[in-house]
Design a protein around this motif. Sequence first.
Motif, PDB file in Angstrom:
ATOM      1  N   GLU A  89      36.517  38.082  36.569  1.00  0.00           N
ATOM      2  CA  GLU A  89      36.334  36.951  37.357  1.00  0.00           C
ATOM      3  C   GLU A  89      35.019  35.946  36.936  1.00  0.00           C
ATOM      4  O   GLU A  89      34.974  34.803  36.674  1.00  0.00           O
ATOM      5  CB  GLU A  89      35.994  37.136  38.788  1.00  0.00           C
ATOM      6  N   ALA A  90      33.969  36.649  36.542  1.00  0.00           N
ATOM      7  CA  ALA A  90      32.720  36.313  36.164  1.00  0.00           C
ATOM      8  C   ALA A  90      32.875  35.514  34.812  1.00  0.00           C
ATOM      9  O   ALA A  90      32.329  34.421  34.634  1.00  0.00           O
ATOM     10  CB  ALA A  90      31.464  37.323  35.858  1.00  0.00           C
ATOM     11  N   VAL A  91      33.499  36.010  33.826  1.00  0.00           N
ATOM     12  CA  VAL A  91      33.661  35.591  32.570  1.00  0.00           C
ATOM     13  C   VAL A  91      34.540  34.040  32.458  1.00  0.00           C
ATOM     14  O   VAL A  91      34.243  33.195  31.612  1.00  0.00           O
ATOM     15  CB  VAL A  91      34.495  36.101  31.522  1.00  0.00           C
TER      16      VAL A  91
ATOM     17  N   THR B 260      29.600  28.018  34.877  1.00  0.00           N
ATOM     18  CA  THR B 260      28.170  28.138  34.918  1.00  0.00           C
ATOM     19  C   THR B 260      27.539  29.525  34.044  1.00  0.00           C
ATOM     20  O   THR B 260      26.506  29.943  33.930  1.00  0.00           O
ATOM     21  CB  THR B 260      27.434  27.872  36.177  1.00  0.00           C
ATOM     22  N   MET B 261      28.565  30.396  33.733  1.00  0.00           N
ATOM     23  CA  MET B 261      28.132  31.660  33.326  1.00  0.00           C
ATOM     24  C   MET B 261      27.156  31.709  32.124  1.00  0.00           C
ATOM     25  O   MET B 261      27.540  30.912  31.357  1.00  0.00           O
ATOM     26  CB  MET B 261      29.064  32.749  33.087  1.00  0.00           C
ATOM     27  N   ARG B 262      26.335  32.564  31.994  1.00  0.00           N
ATOM     28  CA  ARG B 262      25.249  32.612  30.753  1.00  0.00           C
ATOM     29  C   ARG B 262      26.016  33.733  29.833  1.00  0.00           C
ATOM     30  O   ARG B 262      25.931  34.752  30.425  1.00  0.00           O
ATOM     31  CB  ARG B 262      23.657  32.747  30.919  1.00  0.00           C
TER      32      ARG B 262
ATOM     33  N   TYR C 103      24.401  39.160  36.017  1.00  0.00           N
ATOM     34  CA  TYR C 103      25.178  38.116  36.393  1.00  0.00           C
ATOM     35  C   TYR C 103      26.466  38.515  36.917  1.00  0.00           C
ATOM     36  O   TYR C 103      27.047  37.571  37.473  1.00  0.00           O
ATOM     37  CB  TYR C 103      25.033  37.177  35.382  1.00  0.00           C
ATOM     38  N   VAL C 104      27.091  39.620  36.656  1.00  0.00           N
ATOM     39  CA  VAL C 104      28.068  39.955  36.940  1.00  0.00           C
ATOM     40  C   VAL C 104      28.234  40.637  38.205  1.00  0.00           C
ATOM     41  O   VAL C 104      29.118  40.347  39.077  1.00  0.00           O
ATOM     42  CB  VAL C 104      28.836  41.216  35.921  1.00  0.00           C
ATOM     43  N   LYS C 105      26.921  41.112  38.707  1.00  0.00           N
ATOM     44  CA  LYS C 105      26.950  42.046  40.096  1.00  0.00           C
ATOM     45  C   LYS C 105      27.379  41.129  41.350  1.00  0.00           C
ATOM     46  O   LYS C 105      28.053  41.772  42.186  1.00  0.00           O
ATOM     47  CB  LYS C 105      25.636  42.582  40.372  1.00  0.00           C
ATOM     48  N   PRO C 106      26.993  40.106  41.427  1.00  0.00           N
ATOM     49  CA  PRO C 106      27.512  39.077  42.543  1.00  0.00           C
ATOM     50  C   PRO C 106      29.050  38.857  42.705  1.00  0.00           C
ATOM     51  O   PRO C 106      29.337  38.692  43.980  1.00  0.00           O
ATOM     52  CB  PRO C 106      26.776  37.770  42.468  1.00  0.00           C
ATOM     53  N   TYR C 107      29.732  39.252  41.659  1.00  0.00           N
ATOM     54  CA  TYR C 107      31.267  39.228  41.819  1.00  0.00           C
ATOM     55  C   TYR C 107      31.815  40.431  42.411  1.00  0.00           C
ATOM     56  O   TYR C 107      33.092  40.292  42.455  1.00  0.00           O
ATOM     57  CB  TYR C 107      31.689  38.608  40.456  1.00  0.00           C
ATOM     58  N   VAL C 108      31.163  41.488  42.382  1.00  0.00           N
ATOM     59  CA  VAL C 108      31.680  42.699  42.811  1.00  0.00           C
ATOM     60  C   VAL C 108      31.926  42.516  44.266  1.00  0.00           C
ATOM     61  O   VAL C 108      30.876  42.320  45.220  1.00  0.00           O
ATOM     62  CB  VAL C 108      30.748  44.001  42.763  1.00  0.00           C
ATOM     63  N   LYS C 109      33.190  42.716  44.870  1.00  0.00           N
ATOM     64  CA  LYS C 109      33.731  42.259  46.184  1.00  0.00           C
ATOM     65  C   LYS C 109      33.312  43.545  47.264  1.00  0.00           C
ATOM     66  O   LYS C 109      33.147  43.390  48.288  1.00  0.00           O
ATOM     67  CB  LYS C 109      35.052  41.961  46.242  1.00  0.00           C
ATOM     68  N   ARG C 110      33.526  44.913  46.808  1.00  0.00           N
ATOM     69  CA  ARG C 110      33.511  46.087  47.552  1.00  0.00           C
ATOM     70  C   ARG C 110      32.794  46.953  46.697  1.00  0.00           C
ATOM     71  O   ARG C 110      32.251  46.814  45.771  1.00  0.00           O
ATOM     72  CB  ARG C 110      35.070  46.228  48.029  1.00  0.00           C
ATOM     73  N   GLY C 111      32.978  48.326  47.002  1.00  0.00           N
ATOM     74  CA  GLY C 111      32.136  49.541  46.495  1.00  0.00           C
ATOM     75  C   GLY C 111      32.390  49.643  44.824  1.00  0.00           C
ATOM     76  O   GLY C 111      33.060  48.755  44.254  1.00  0.00           O
ATOM     77  N   LYS C 112      31.504  50.280  44.495  1.00  0.00           N
ATOM     78  CA  LYS C 112      31.368  50.226  42.914  1.00  0.00           C
ATOM     79  C   LYS C 112      32.307  51.389  42.313  1.00  0.00           C
ATOM     80  O   LYS C 112      32.068  52.638  42.471  1.00  0.00           O
ATOM     81  CB  LYS C 112      29.777  50.905  42.602  1.00  0.00           C
ATOM     82  N   THR C 113      33.173  50.829  41.819  1.00  0.00           N
ATOM     83  CA  THR C 113      34.183  51.584  41.041  1.00  0.00           C
ATOM     84  C   THR C 113      34.565  51.097  39.759  1.00  0.00           C
ATOM     85  O   THR C 113      34.249  49.903  39.665  1.00  0.00           O
ATOM     86  CB  THR C 113      35.637  51.923  41.826  1.00  0.00           C
ATOM     87  N   ASP C 114      35.104  51.627  38.731  1.00  0.00           N
ATOM     88  CA  ASP C 114      35.407  51.072  37.383  1.00  0.00           C
ATOM     89  C   ASP C 114      36.339  49.995  37.589  1.00  0.00           C
ATOM     90  O   ASP C 114      36.431  48.968  36.956  1.00  0.00           O
ATOM     91  CB  ASP C 114      35.830  51.872  36.602  1.00  0.00           C
ATOM     92  N   ALA C 115      37.421  50.079  38.397  1.00  0.00           N
ATOM     93  CA  ALA C 115      38.407  49.084  38.483  1.00  0.00           C
ATOM     94  C   ALA C 115      37.837  47.799  39.305  1.00  0.00           C
ATOM     95  O   ALA C 115      38.192  46.444  38.972  1.00  0.00           O
ATOM     96  CB  ALA C 115      39.627  49.543  39.532  1.00  0.00           C
ATOM     97  N   VAL C 116      36.918  47.965  40.294  1.00  0.00           N
ATOM     98  CA  VAL C 116      36.382  46.964  40.871  1.00  0.00           C
ATOM     99  C   VAL C 116      35.321  46.085  39.839  1.00  0.00           C
ATOM    100  O   VAL C 116      35.273  44.916  39.918  1.00  0.00           O
ATOM    101  CB  VAL C 116      35.485  47.297  42.059  1.00  0.00           C
ATOM    102  N   ASP C 117      34.659  47.039  38.992  1.00  0.00           N
ATOM    103  CA  ASP C 117      33.853  46.369  37.940  1.00  0.00           C
ATOM    104  C   ASP C 117      34.348  45.397  37.070  1.00  0.00           C
ATOM    105  O   ASP C 117      34.161  44.361  36.861  1.00  0.00           O
ATOM    106  CB  ASP C 117      32.973  47.437  37.545  1.00  0.00           C
TER     107      ASP C 117
END
Length: 193
Positions: free
Chosen positions: A98-100, A104-106, A78-92
């Motif tokens: 943002e997701a929290v 509608t977050m589960r 459910y968090v993955k759709p909110y990643v805007k660019r490459g996979k790094t710890d800062a972006v995650d």
Amino acid sequence: MEVTTVGLDLGKDVFQVHGIASDGTVVFNRSIRRRQLLKFFAALPSCLIGIEACGSAHHWARELIAIGHDVRLMPAVYVKPYVKRGKTDAVDAEAICEAVTRPTMRFVAVKSKEQQALLTMHRVRQLIVRQKTQMLNVIRGLLREFGHVIGNGPWRRCASSKLSRLTIAQTYRMWRRACSRRFATRLLLSMTG
């Protein structure tokens, strides 16, 4: 500016935290070592903390709740759709933050130590059953190489006249004892030689 929401990306030794104020401006986005994490959050005012539900997430959620924060765990899918660019710890961490806040977050309930201990026992038992089944299948296959056919299931009897009185479970126990004797012999030889 006072931090209202924090996204925490867990790691083995280094964690990434991303904090925002009530108006959405970024207050901090930095990495923190494991031993500094609780001190860092103890210094913050009580806020909403989002964490992906992964290994050690329940432990850290319990620790942060004890300090006085509102912690919410979310499945990683459910968090993955909110990643805007490459996979790094800062972006995650930013994506978690943002997701929290989404209405509608589960969320995943934070498990107590007792609940986790019970789940651990079930998982270990499941592993033992799976490994026993694998071993029985290996023994069954090896015996077929020598012409001894055994039906499926741990209590089936051997079709061969020589092994007709043994069940596959008895064969497994004999094999296990023989292996443990061999292991003990090897261990003694390695210690003395």
